[in-house]
Design a protein around this motif. Sequence first.
Motif, PDB file in Angstrom:
ATOM      1  N   ALA A  83       0.851  -1.207   0.000  1.00 58.01           N
ATOM      2  CA  ALA A  83       0.000   0.000   0.000  1.00 58.01           C
ATOM      3  C   ALA A  83       0.881   1.250   0.000  1.00 58.01           C
ATOM      4  CB  ALA A  83      -0.933  -0.012   1.209  1.00 58.01           C
ATOM      5  N   ASP A  84       1.989   1.189   0.718  1.00 63.24           N
ATOM      6  CA  ASP A  84       2.932   2.313   0.758  1.00 63.24           C
ATOM      7  C   ASP A  84       3.417   2.623  -0.666  1.00 63.24           C
ATOM      8  OD1 ASP A  84       5.281   3.664   2.783  1.00 63.24           O
ATOM      9  OD2 ASP A  84       5.921   3.159   0.757  1.00 63.24           O
ATOM     10  N   SER A  85       3.797   1.566  -1.406  1.00 63.39           N
ATOM     11  CA  SER A  85       4.293   1.782  -2.779  1.00 63.39           C
ATOM     12  C   SER A  85       3.178   2.303  -3.686  1.00 63.39           C
ATOM     13  CB  SER A  85       4.816   0.477  -3.388  1.00 63.39           C
ATOM     14  OG  SER A  85       5.755  -0.094  -2.536  1.00 63.39           O
ATOM     15  N   LEU A  86       1.969   1.757  -3.544  1.00 61.40           N
ATOM     16  CA  LEU A  86       0.861   2.202  -4.399  1.00 61.40           C
ATOM     17  C   LEU A  86       0.529   3.673  -4.129  1.00 61.40           C
ATOM     18  CD1 LEU A  86      -1.521  -0.893  -4.147  1.00 61.40           C
ATOM     19  CD2 LEU A  86      -0.288  -0.127  -6.177  1.00 61.40           C
ATOM     20  N   TYR A  87       0.685   4.066  -2.860  1.00 63.78           N
ATOM     21  CA  TYR A  87       0.416   5.466  -2.516  1.00 63.78           C
ATOM     22  C   TYR A  87       1.451   6.370  -3.187  1.00 63.78           C
ATOM     23  CZ  TYR A  87      -1.501   9.311   0.131  1.00 63.78           C
ATOM     24  OH  TYR A  87      -2.135  10.480   0.475  1.00 63.78           O
ATOM     25  N   LYS A  88       2.718   5.938  -3.096  1.00 62.72           N
ATOM     26  CA  LYS A  88       3.784   6.753  -3.692  1.00 62.72           C
ATOM     27  C   LYS A  88       3.639   6.810  -5.205  1.00 62.72           C
ATOM     28  CE  LYS A  88       6.767   6.399   0.248  1.00 62.72           C
ATOM     29  NZ  LYS A  88       7.443   5.411   1.059  1.00 62.72           N
ATOM     30  N   ALA A  89       3.032   5.770  -5.794  1.00 60.64           N
ATOM     31  CA  ALA A  89       2.803   5.760  -7.246  1.00 60.64           C
ATOM     32  C   ALA A  89       1.503   6.484  -7.602  1.00 60.64           C
ATOM     33  CB  ALA A  89       2.755   4.311  -7.750  1.00 60.64           C
ATOM     34  N   LYS A  90       0.870   7.102  -6.593  1.00 61.13           N
ATOM     35  CA  LYS A  90      -0.373   7.875  -6.758  1.00 61.13           C
ATOM     36  C   LYS A  90      -1.558   7.020  -7.215  1.00 61.13           C
ATOM     37  CE  LYS A  90       1.331  12.612  -7.557  1.00 61.13           C
ATOM     38  NZ  LYS A  90       2.306  12.650  -6.559  1.00 61.13           N
ATOM     39  N   LEU A  91      -1.489   5.705  -6.952  1.00 62.83           N
ATOM     40  CA  LEU A  91      -2.640   4.847  -7.276  1.00 62.83           C
ATOM     41  C   LEU A  91      -3.613   4.817  -6.100  1.00 62.83           C
ATOM     42  CD1 LEU A  91      -0.671   2.167  -9.208  1.00 62.83           C
ATOM     43  CD2 LEU A  91      -2.710   3.315 -10.075  1.00 62.83           C
ATOM     44  N   ILE A  92      -3.117   5.152  -4.920  1.00 62.04           N
ATOM     45  CA  ILE A  92      -3.980   5.362  -3.758  1.00 62.04           C
ATOM     46  C   ILE A  92      -3.925   6.857  -3.475  1.00 62.04           C
ATOM     47  CG2 ILE A  92      -4.346   4.898  -1.295  1.00 62.04           C
ATOM     48  CD1 ILE A  92      -2.911   2.215  -1.680  1.00 62.04           C
ATOM     49  N   THR A 135     -10.833  -9.992   1.927  1.00 66.84           N
ATOM     50  CA  THR A 135      -9.800 -10.490   1.008  1.00 66.84           C
ATOM     51  C   THR A 135      -8.849  -9.372   0.590  1.00 66.84           C
ATOM     52  OG1 THR A 135     -11.038  -9.993  -0.999  1.00 66.84           O
ATOM     53  CG2 THR A 135     -11.481 -12.131   0.044  1.00 66.84           C
ATOM     54  N   LEU A 136      -7.691  -9.795   0.098  1.00 68.71           N
ATOM     55  CA  LEU A 136      -6.706  -8.820  -0.386  1.00 68.71           C
ATOM     56  C   LEU A 136      -7.246  -8.035  -1.580  1.00 68.71           C
ATOM     57  CD1 LEU A 136      -3.476 -11.028  -0.211  1.00 68.71           C
ATOM     58  CD2 LEU A 136      -3.865  -8.921   1.082  1.00 68.71           C
ATOM     59  N   VAL A 137      -7.998  -8.728  -2.458  1.00 70.93           N
ATOM     60  CA  VAL A 137      -8.522  -8.032  -3.648  1.00 70.93           C
ATOM     61  C   VAL A 137      -9.495  -6.937  -3.215  1.00 70.93           C
ATOM     62  CG1 VAL A 137      -9.865  -8.284  -5.770  1.00 70.93           C
ATOM     63  CG2 VAL A 137      -8.213 -10.046  -5.146  1.00 70.93           C
ATOM     64  N   GLU A 138     -10.386  -7.259  -2.264  1.00 71.12           N
ATOM     65  CA  GLU A 138     -11.340  -6.240  -1.791  1.00 71.12           C
ATOM     66  C   GLU A 138     -10.600  -5.075  -1.114  1.00 71.12           C
ATOM     67  OE1 GLU A 138     -15.122  -9.137  -0.631  1.00 71.12           O
ATOM     68  OE2 GLU A 138     -13.358  -9.013   0.662  1.00 71.12           O
ATOM     69  N   ALA A 139      -9.550  -5.421  -0.377  1.00 69.46           N
ATOM     70  CA  ALA A 139      -8.804  -4.383   0.339  1.00 69.46           C
ATOM     71  C   ALA A 139      -8.097  -3.449  -0.650  1.00 69.46           C
ATOM     72  CB  ALA A 139      -7.787  -5.018   1.289  1.00 69.46           C
ATOM     73  N   PHE A 140      -7.348  -4.017  -1.591  1.00 71.39           N
ATOM     74  CA  PHE A 140      -6.629  -3.163  -2.551  1.00 71.39           C
ATOM     75  C   PHE A 140      -7.603  -2.398  -3.452  1.00 71.39           C
ATOM     76  CE2 PHE A 140      -2.922  -5.941  -1.606  1.00 71.39           C
ATOM     77  CZ  PHE A 140      -2.075  -4.931  -1.189  1.00 71.39           C
ATOM     78  N   SER A 141      -8.736  -3.047  -3.796  1.00 66.72           N
ATOM     79  CA  SER A 141      -9.724  -2.351  -4.631  1.00 66.72           C
ATOM     80  C   SER A 141     -10.247  -1.130  -3.886  1.00 66.72           C
ATOM     81  CB  SER A 141     -10.895  -3.277  -4.986  1.00 66.72           C
ATOM     82  OG  SER A 141     -10.430  -4.386  -5.709  1.00 66.72           O
ATOM     83  N   GLU A 142     -10.537  -1.301  -2.593  1.00 64.68           N
ATOM     84  CA  GLU A 142     -11.038  -0.163  -1.815  1.00 64.68           C
ATOM     85  C   GLU A 142      -9.985   0.943  -1.724  1.00 64.68           C
ATOM     86  OE1 GLU A 142     -14.251  -0.016  -0.954  1.00 64.68           O
ATOM     87  OE2 GLU A 142     -13.765   2.069  -0.504  1.00 64.68           O
ATOM     88  N   LEU A 143      -8.745   0.522  -1.484  1.00 64.66           N
ATOM     89  CA  LEU A 143      -7.667   1.507  -1.369  1.00 64.66           C
ATOM     90  C   LEU A 143      -7.532   2.324  -2.652  1.00 64.66           C
ATOM     91  CD1 LEU A 143      -4.964  -0.571   0.536  1.00 64.66           C
ATOM     92  CD2 LEU A 143      -6.095   1.478   1.352  1.00 64.66           C
ATOM     93  N   MET A 144      -7.770   1.660  -3.798  1.00 66.99           N
ATOM     94  CA  MET A 144      -7.599   2.367  -5.081  1.00 66.99           C
ATOM     95  C   MET A 144      -8.926   2.921  -5.601  1.00 66.99           C
ATOM     96  SD  MET A 144      -4.615   0.250  -7.051  1.00 66.99           S
ATOM     97  CE  MET A 144      -5.138  -1.438  -6.838  1.00 66.99           C
TER      98      MET A 144
END
Length: 396
Positions: A83-92, A135-144
């Motif tokens: 999640a840290d990396s996705l945030y830095k990549a501006k996907l979150i 699930t991880l998919v639901e979590a990452f989907s929500e984050l993005m």
Amino acid sequence: MALTHRSPNLLKPLATAASLSVITQPLRRPFSTDDTTPITVETSVPFTGHKCDPPSRTVETTPKELMTFFRDMATMRRMEIAADSLYKAKLIRGFCHLYDGQEAVAVGMEAAITKKDCIITAYRDHCLYLGRGGTLVEAFSELMGRQAGCSKGKGGSMHFYKKDSGFYGGHGIVGAQVPLGCGLAFAQKYSKEEHVTFALYGDGAANQGQLFEALNMAALWDLPAILVCENNHYGMGTAEWRAAKSPAYYKRGDYVPGLKVDGMDALAVKQACKFAKEHALKNGPIILEMDTYRYHGHSMSDPGSTYRTRDEITGVRQERDPIERIRKLVLSHELATEKELKDMEKEIRKEVDEAIAKAKESPMPDPSELFTNVYVKGFGVEAFGADRKEVRAALP
Ligand SMILES: Cc1ncc(C[n+]2csc(CCOP(=O)(O)OP(=O)(O)O)c2C)c(N)n1
Ligand SMILES: [Mg+2]
């Protein structure tokens, strides 16, 4: 800054692997992941009680449970790093508060309760959601912000929910989840269910007035409410000693019993939560102070190193890390080899990457979703109080 006031307990050492446990029965190698042979383990430090006799330090576990703790905590850790990396990549975008370091609280609590017991927390909610079976998919989907997210992509990092397994969020207003949690406990008592609610809050939130008001009512009505103070020793850049006259959060309920727990030890957390559930069903509320630590800054805009030293962070990682503690137990009991654990971590890394790829395929919410579940006066379903005054209106 007067860092000298820092709690000297932050770096208290883990017990050595040899003193960690006593095996009641010899284990077979290779052991199966379903092995439920009892193992007794002593908690890292004794519990400290306030107006109650603390539970025993001796905890019963099994190979299956230890391996599950390892896997679940390693998955949570990997999810937060990703999640840290996705945030830095501006996907979150927006707010994002990470839980790495605090994983033992989530897994230890789940090991003591059922999904009929409720959990409610603040904005640091990703890992508690996974613990509830998300699930991880639901979590990452929500984050993005994607449709496949647990709040349909409309909640984001701070608003994860999973009502079907008793997870009531995910709240951004510091402390606000505690009265809501007492409300859940009221509903449980009212409907004569033998279940309890765990309301989690931070050391910063512990100084909020609404917490004491809710606790007073919970105590008057003997509600099955367990207030869990996740004391990671900092608020939003403020050390506990600067914000709290008394940092003994387990005693802050005054007339309400409390227990101080090593929140970096999943087995101690399990023991404490089991004790608290029994207590709450019989006698009403109790406070659990989990002594824990967050490795990341408060949120993504906080590097986390201006109000605490790098040495302190490294020291906690080396001495008290919750995953390393379980790794040592697994190795000392010969439940798995170092290589097997490393392979498991590699597998988890792959699972997380696959979940991110899948989440990216999910579309953003449809524009027609903009006003669903938003309360708008004068539209949709209306509810009225006894005095016929409108209490709220919501679009269906
Ligand atoms: C009522 C309110 N006041 C202030 C804030 C801003 N704020 C967000 S988190 C935070 C610190 C809370 O720290 P703590 O309770 O220790 O939780 P942690 O972040 O350490 O998990 C503050 C002041 C807020 N969200 N709500
Ligand atoms: Mg805190």
